[in-house]
Design an enzyme around this catalytic site. Structure first.
Site, PDB file in Angstrom:
ATOM      1  N   GLY A 117      -5.872  -5.483   3.673  1.00 23.50           N
ATOM      2  CA  GLY A 117      -5.348  -4.275   4.010  1.00 23.50           C
ATOM      3  C   GLY A 117      -6.341  -3.657   4.972  1.00 23.50           C
ATOM      4  N   HIS A 118      -6.526  -4.539   5.860  1.00 21.80           N
ATOM      5  CA  HIS A 118      -7.451  -4.100   7.180  1.00 21.80           C
ATOM      6  C   HIS A 118      -7.187  -5.163   8.317  1.00 21.80           C
ATOM      7  CE1 HIS A 118      -9.949  -7.068   5.574  1.00 21.80           C
ATOM      8  NE2 HIS A 118     -10.264  -6.515   4.606  1.00 21.80           N
ATOM      9  N   ALA A 119      -7.717  -4.858   9.431  1.00 24.19           N
ATOM     10  CA  ALA A 119      -7.925  -5.759  10.525  1.00 24.19           C
ATOM     11  C   ALA A 119      -9.256  -5.465  10.983  1.00 24.19           C
ATOM     12  CB  ALA A 119      -7.081  -5.421  11.713  1.00 24.19           C
TER      13      ALA A 119
END
Ligand code: TYD
Length: 134
Positions: free
Chosen positions: A51-53
């Site tokens: 749930g991120h980059a």
């Protein structure tokens, strides 16, 4: 290997009646030098990881045990990579949004990273990520 594209990578698999063996050698199998490895385990049913980059970090993810899905998005299109083999992983360049989900019981996600852990490298807000890739 093109470092700017998400790609599935097959690692060597030495098959043996005593059990199989796979390995990763820096630069030989991945398009980056490994600075860190971590693993995710004991994931309760239905939980979602990731749930991120990352602004800089590149990763290679393998299902060392069991299976799970890696959903990877470039901000416009997303693709699901179902990982269920100990010798096949997905390479994710920097600046791709990822979520890991549908973990099977007792699955283990093993991740090789190109950087040390740095919270400042994370983009955890999807709207912010969308703005950055536009
Ligand atoms: P995070 O990267 O958000 O987990 P996910 O794998 O689901 O994306 O990390 C969860 C927590 O663990 C967060 O507080 C940061 C910490 N962490 C480290 O200290 N070192 C690491 O190498 C990683 C990957 C996470």
């Amino acid at each position: 290997m093109e470092p700017n594209f998400v790609s599935l990578i097959d690692l060597p698999a030495i098959r043996d009646k005593r059990g199989n063996l796979s390995f990763i050698e820096e630069r030989n199998h991945l398009p980056f030098a490994i600075k860190r490895v971590y693993w995710i385990y004991d994931v309760p049913g239905g939980e979602i990881r990731g749930g991120h980059a990352y602004k800089q970090n590149e990763e290679f993810i393998i299902a060392l045990s069991g299976s799970f899905d890696v959903v990877i998005s470039d901000g416009e299109q997303s693709k699901v990579y179902h990982l269920n083999r100990s010798y096949k992983g997905v390479y994710i360049p920097k600046m791709y949004w990822r979520e890991l989900e549908n973990f099977s019981t007792n699955s283990v996600a093993f991740i090789a990273s190109s950087t040390l852990y740095d919270e400042a490298d994370y983009i955890r807000d999807y709207d912010e990520y969308k703005r950055m890739v536009e």
